[in-house]
Every structure is written in C-alpha cells, then in structure tokens.
Design a protein around this motif. Structure first.
Motif, short mmCIF file in Angstrom:
data_model
loop_
_atom_site.label_atom_id
_atom_site.label_comp_id
_atom_site.label_asym_id
_atom_site.label_seq_id
_atom_site.Cartn_x
_atom_site.Cartn_y
_atom_site.Cartn_z
N PRO A 1 4.46 47.92 15.38
CA PRO A 1 4.93 49.09 14.62
C PRO A 1 5.86 48.63 13.49
O PRO A 1 6.64 47.69 13.66
CB PRO A 1 5.69 49.90 15.67
CG PRO A 1 5.06 49.52 16.97
CD PRO A 1 4.71 48.06 16.81
N GLY B 1 5.49 52.34 19.73
CA GLY B 1 4.96 52.85 18.48
C GLY B 1 3.49 52.56 18.33
O GLY B 1 2.79 52.27 19.30
N THR B 2 3.01 52.61 17.09
CA THR B 2 1.60 52.42 16.78
C THR B 2 1.33 50.99 16.34
O THR B 2 1.97 50.49 15.41
CB THR B 2 1.15 53.41 15.68
OG1 THR B 2 1.39 54.74 16.14
CG2 THR B 2 -0.33 53.25 15.37
N TYR B 3 0.39 50.35 17.01
CA TYR B 3 -0.03 48.99 16.71
C TYR B 3 -1.36 49.03 15.97
O TYR B 3 -2.16 49.93 16.18
CB TYR B 3 -0.22 48.19 18.01
CG TYR B 3 1.07 47.86 18.71
CD1 TYR B 3 1.60 46.58 18.65
CD2 TYR B 3 1.75 48.82 19.44
CE1 TYR B 3 2.79 46.26 19.30
CE2 TYR B 3 2.93 48.52 20.09
CZ TYR B 3 3.45 47.24 20.01
OH TYR B 3 4.63 46.93 20.65
N SER B 4 -1.59 48.04 15.11
CA SER B 4 -2.87 47.89 14.41
C SER B 4 -3.55 46.64 14.91
O SER B 4 -2.92 45.60 15.07
CB SER B 4 -2.65 47.78 12.90
OG SER B 4 -2.12 48.96 12.39
N THR C 1 -6.22 51.28 15.63
CA THR C 1 -4.83 51.48 16.02
C THR C 1 -4.77 51.99 17.46
O THR C 1 -5.72 52.58 17.97
CB THR C 1 -4.11 52.48 15.10
OG1 THR C 1 -4.75 53.75 15.18
CG2 THR C 1 -4.07 52.00 13.66
N PHE C 2 -3.62 51.75 18.10
CA PHE C 2 -3.34 52.32 19.41
C PHE C 2 -1.84 52.49 19.54
O PHE C 2 -1.06 51.82 18.86
CB PHE C 2 -3.89 51.44 20.55
CG PHE C 2 -3.20 50.11 20.71
CD1 PHE C 2 -2.09 49.97 21.54
CD2 PHE C 2 -3.67 48.99 20.04
CE1 PHE C 2 -1.46 48.75 21.70
CE2 PHE C 2 -3.03 47.76 20.18
CZ PHE C 2 -1.93 47.64 21.02
N ASP C 3 -1.42 53.41 20.39
CA ASP C 3 0.00 53.65 20.65
C ASP C 3 0.38 53.01 21.97
O ASP C 3 -0.40 53.02 22.94
CB ASP C 3 0.30 55.15 20.72
CG ASP C 3 0.13 55.83 19.37
OD1 ASP C 3 0.41 55.18 18.34
OD2 ASP C 3 -0.30 56.99 19.34
#
Length: 136
Positions: A31, A52-55, A4-6
């Motif tokens: 996100p 937001g947070t990506y996967s 994950t990363f923001d």
C-alpha cells in the motif's frame, strides 16, 4: 497484467502463478506504492507488512514469452476454495499443475493437530494459518 487485493498487516500470504508456456514472475507493491517483492518465480509465501491494498504484477520471465497463466491467491484463512476438514476425515482430489488448494478446520486451543498430504507423483507442501490469518 496487474491485479490488486486487500490485506491486513500480519496476515499470511501465498501467491502462486503458473503457465505451461513460460516461467511466471510475480512482483508485489505494498500500500502506498512501495515495492515489496520483485521478480519472484512462480510462488510467493510471506507475511503482509501493512494494512491496505496491494498490487500484484504478473509477467513472463522472458520478454519474448506470452500466453495463458493461472494465478492463485490465499490470504491467511480467507479465500478457502475447497471446503472444511473434519477430525478423522480425509479429502481426495486432483491438484492443478503447480496449483493451490485450501481448506479450513475448527479446533480448540491446546488440541493436537496432525495433517498429512500424500501425492504419488510430487511433494506436497502444507501451510497452516491461525484465526488471525497468521502463518503458524
């Protein structure tokens, strides 16, 4: 494997995956769990649509493949790995196979910039991001 990363909407994104044993495939979920990029081969270059947070899911192109891999992430001007550039200067180094190096430099609006990458055995590609971390 999943990572994950923001990020913020409008930021430039580069994801680079590489393995000496197989072709790396990259999928990215936005996100909120919405699928965004599916089965890109080895490199993703895009602009983040949401904050937001990506996967990030990494897998081999074939289900029978396995082994070590490298994954590089660059979001706009963040994650600079290799330092700063100065006017009139140059940098030399060795790029990992299918790798990604990043630098930063300071400029003033209205100034011209000339960047040049030269590699004897491959075609180098450069991308430049502004202070808002958007691809320009």
């Amino acid at each position: 494997m999943t990572y994950t990363f923001d990020g913020d909407a409008g930021q430039g994104l580069i994801l680079q995956g590489y393995s000496t044993q197989y072709t790396v495939k990259i999928s990215v979920t936005r996100p909120g769990g919405v699928s965004w990029i599916n089965n890109a081969t080895e490199r993703v270059t895009n602009t983040l649509p949401d904050t937001g947070t990506y996967s990030v899911k990494i897998e081999a192109a074939l289900p029978t493949d396995s082994g070590a891999f490298d994954l590089w992430l660059l979001i706009g001007g963040e994650s600079v790995c290799c330092g700063s550039l100065t006017s009139g200067g140059s940098e030399s180094g060795t790029l990992d196979t299918n790798g990604l190096d990043s630098y930063q430099f300071t400029g003033t609006a209205g100034e011209a910039v000339i960047l040049h990458a030269d590699a004897a055995s491959y075609d180098a590609k450069m991308m430049v991001y502004d202070t808002g971390r958007r691809l320009i």
